[in-house]
Write an enzyme that holds these catalytic residues in place. Structure first.
Site, PDB file in Angstrom:
ATOM      1  N   GLY A   5      50.270 -19.207  34.629  1.00 11.99           N
ATOM      2  CA  GLY A   5      50.177 -20.262  35.638  1.00 11.99           C
ATOM      3  C   GLY A   5      48.999 -21.206  35.492  1.00 11.99           C
ATOM      4  CG  ASN A  28      50.382 -26.464  32.332  1.00 10.65           C
ATOM      5  OD1 ASN A  28      49.822 -27.553  32.172  1.00 10.65           O
ATOM      6  ND2 ASN A  28      50.714 -25.675  31.312  1.00 10.65           N
ATOM      7  NE  ARG A  70      71.432 -18.160  31.361  1.00 12.46           N
ATOM      8  CZ  ARG A  70      70.139 -17.978  31.112  1.00 12.46           C
ATOM      9  NH1 ARG A  70      69.237 -18.459  31.924  1.00 12.46           N
ATOM     10  NH2 ARG A  70      69.747 -17.307  30.046  1.00 12.46           N
ATOM     11  NE  ARG A 106      66.425 -16.208  34.131  1.00 12.96           N
ATOM     12  CZ  ARG A 106      67.119 -15.438  33.307  1.00 12.96           C
ATOM     13  NH1 ARG A 106      66.508 -14.664  32.447  1.00 12.96           N
ATOM     14  NH2 ARG A 106      68.431 -15.435  33.338  1.00 12.96           N
ATOM     15  CG  ASN A 141      59.563 -28.356  31.246  1.00  8.25           C
ATOM     16  OD1 ASN A 141      58.920 -27.412  31.727  1.00  8.25           O
ATOM     17  ND2 ASN A 141      59.984 -28.363  29.996  1.00  8.25           N
ATOM     18  CG  HIS A 154      58.184 -28.636  25.331  1.00  5.94           C
ATOM     19  ND1 HIS A 154      58.701 -27.363  25.358  1.00  5.94           N
ATOM     20  CD2 HIS A 154      58.167 -29.016  24.031  1.00  5.94           C
ATOM     21  CE1 HIS A 154      59.005 -26.993  24.118  1.00  5.94           C
ATOM     22  NE2 HIS A 154      58.693 -27.978  23.299  1.00  5.94           N
ATOM     23  CD  GLU A 161      72.322 -30.244  25.390  1.00  6.86           C
ATOM     24  OE1 GLU A 161      71.922 -29.641  24.372  1.00  6.86           O
ATOM     25  OE2 GLU A 161      73.397 -29.990  25.977  1.00  6.86           O
ATOM     26  CG  ASP A 201      62.111 -27.636  25.734  1.00  6.94           C
ATOM     27  OD1 ASP A 201      61.755 -27.466  26.914  1.00  6.94           O
ATOM     28  OD2 ASP A 201      62.055 -26.747  24.876  1.00  6.94           O
TER      29      ASP A 201
HETATM   30  C1  GAR Z   1      52.469 -23.895  28.600  1.00 10.31           C
HETATM   31  O1  GAR Z   1      51.900 -24.129  27.341  1.00 10.31           O
HETATM   32  C2  GAR Z   1      53.739 -24.700  28.771  1.00 10.31           C
HETATM   33  O2  GAR Z   1      53.674 -25.969  28.168  1.00 10.31           O
HETATM   34  C3  GAR Z   1      54.748 -23.818  28.080  1.00 10.31           C
HETATM   35  O3  GAR Z   1      54.403 -22.521  28.458  1.00 10.31           O
HETATM   36  C4  GAR Z   1      53.007 -22.463  28.703  1.00 10.31           C
HETATM   37  C5  GAR Z   1      52.791 -21.888  30.080  1.00 10.31           C
HETATM   38  O4  GAR Z   1      51.426 -21.655  30.334  1.00 10.31           O
HETATM   39  N1  GAR Z   1      56.087 -24.175  28.453  1.00 10.31           N
HETATM   40  C6  GAR Z   1      57.135 -24.126  27.643  1.00 10.31           C
HETATM   41  O5  GAR Z   1      57.069 -23.748  26.489  1.00 10.31           O
HETATM   42  C7  GAR Z   1      58.437 -24.579  28.267  1.00 10.31           C
HETATM   43  N2  GAR Z   1      59.393 -24.945  27.257  1.00 10.31           N
HETATM   44  P1  GAR Z   1      50.874 -21.593  31.813  1.00 10.31           P
HETATM   45  O6  GAR Z   1      51.700 -20.513  32.534  1.00 10.31           O
HETATM   46  O7  GAR Z   1      49.450 -21.161  31.643  1.00 10.31           O
HETATM   47  O8  GAR Z   1      51.018 -22.932  32.432  1.00 10.31           O
END
Ligand code: GAR
Length: 217
Positions: free
Chosen positions: A14, A16, A67, A93, A109, A111, A145, A147
């Site tokens: 968490g 971000n 889902r 997910r 999102n 990425h 789709e 990302d």
């Molecule tokens: C982050 O680097 C985020 O960009 C990535 O997971 C990490 C989560 O870290 N997300 C993806 O890869 C989604 N496709 P966090 O829980 O410390 O924010």
């Protein structure tokens, strides 16, 4: 000023989410986090959210037959909290197309790559293997789709000699923590809208800072 009510689905540490929460801690910021929701019971990010005084919920996907049922429960919980915009933050997910369409242009999102390069997992390893000079991160509106979707903001991170995936990930993550709150601010202020599957901005600007790597002599 009414602040935009944001819900943040997470699956793990968490960081971000915490970057968004720090921005929202300023009463002048145009958004507030009303719910952090995890699909993993023990996600470290839940504790971090509570430390910010944010309401949390866990919805374990394993308890649902499919889902669609899980996604419907997530939508119901977000809407019960009054969420207007969903910011995925390391939520690992895939959502159904039905969920994505329900939240169309109200679902962001982050990425860890310069999309559309390196969709999916292990982006830093794959960027190193591909030999790109510039890697980075992207905030985008979500489409069904993986990302995929209109790009709101990106930050480029030069690959350094001798980089490992871990070192590169650390520098990219620092940029993620900068651009996610900045992108949220723009969306909350109504400074961006989606037109023809691209983001258009309310204000023009001229970014003529060159990002070239290796640096020009
Ligand atoms: C982050 O680097 C985020 O960009 C990535 O997971 C990490 C989560 O870290 N997300 C993806 O890869 C989604 N496709 P966090 O829980 O410390 O924010």
């Amino acid at each position: 000023m009414a602040r935009l009510k944001v819900g943040v689905p997470i699956s793990g540490r968490g960081s971000n989410m915490a970057a968004l929460a720090e921005a929202c801690a300023d009463p002048a910021f145009p958004a507030e986090i009303v719910l952090v929701l995890s699909n993993e019971q023990g996600a470290a990010g839940l504790e971090r959210a509570r430390a910010f005084g944010i309401e949390t919920a866990t919805i374990d996907h394993r308890g649902f037959p499919d889902r669609a049922a899980f996604d419907a429960a997530v939508t119901a919980r977000l809407e019960a909290a009054g969420v207007e915009l969903v910011c995925l933050a390391g939520f690992m997910r895939l959502f159904t197309a039905g969920f994505v369409e329900h939240w169309r242009d109200r679902l962001l999102n982050i990425h860890p790559s310069l999309l559309p390069a390196f969709r999916g997992l292990n982006t830093h390893e794959r960027a190193l293997a591909a030999g790109v000079r510039l890697h980075g991160c992207t905030v985008h509106f979500v489409r069904p789709e993986l990302d995929d979707g209109p790009i709101v903001m990106q930050s480029a991170v030069p690959v350094q000699p001798g980089d490992t995936a871990e070192r590169l990930a650390t520098r990219v993550l620092a940029q993620e923590h900068r651009i996610y709150p900045a992108a949220l601010r723009m969306v909350a202020e109504g400074a961006v809208r989606v037109e023809g599957e691209r983001v258009v901005y309310r204000n023009d600007w001229n970014n003529d800072g060159l990002l070239v790597d290796p640096p020009l002599a």
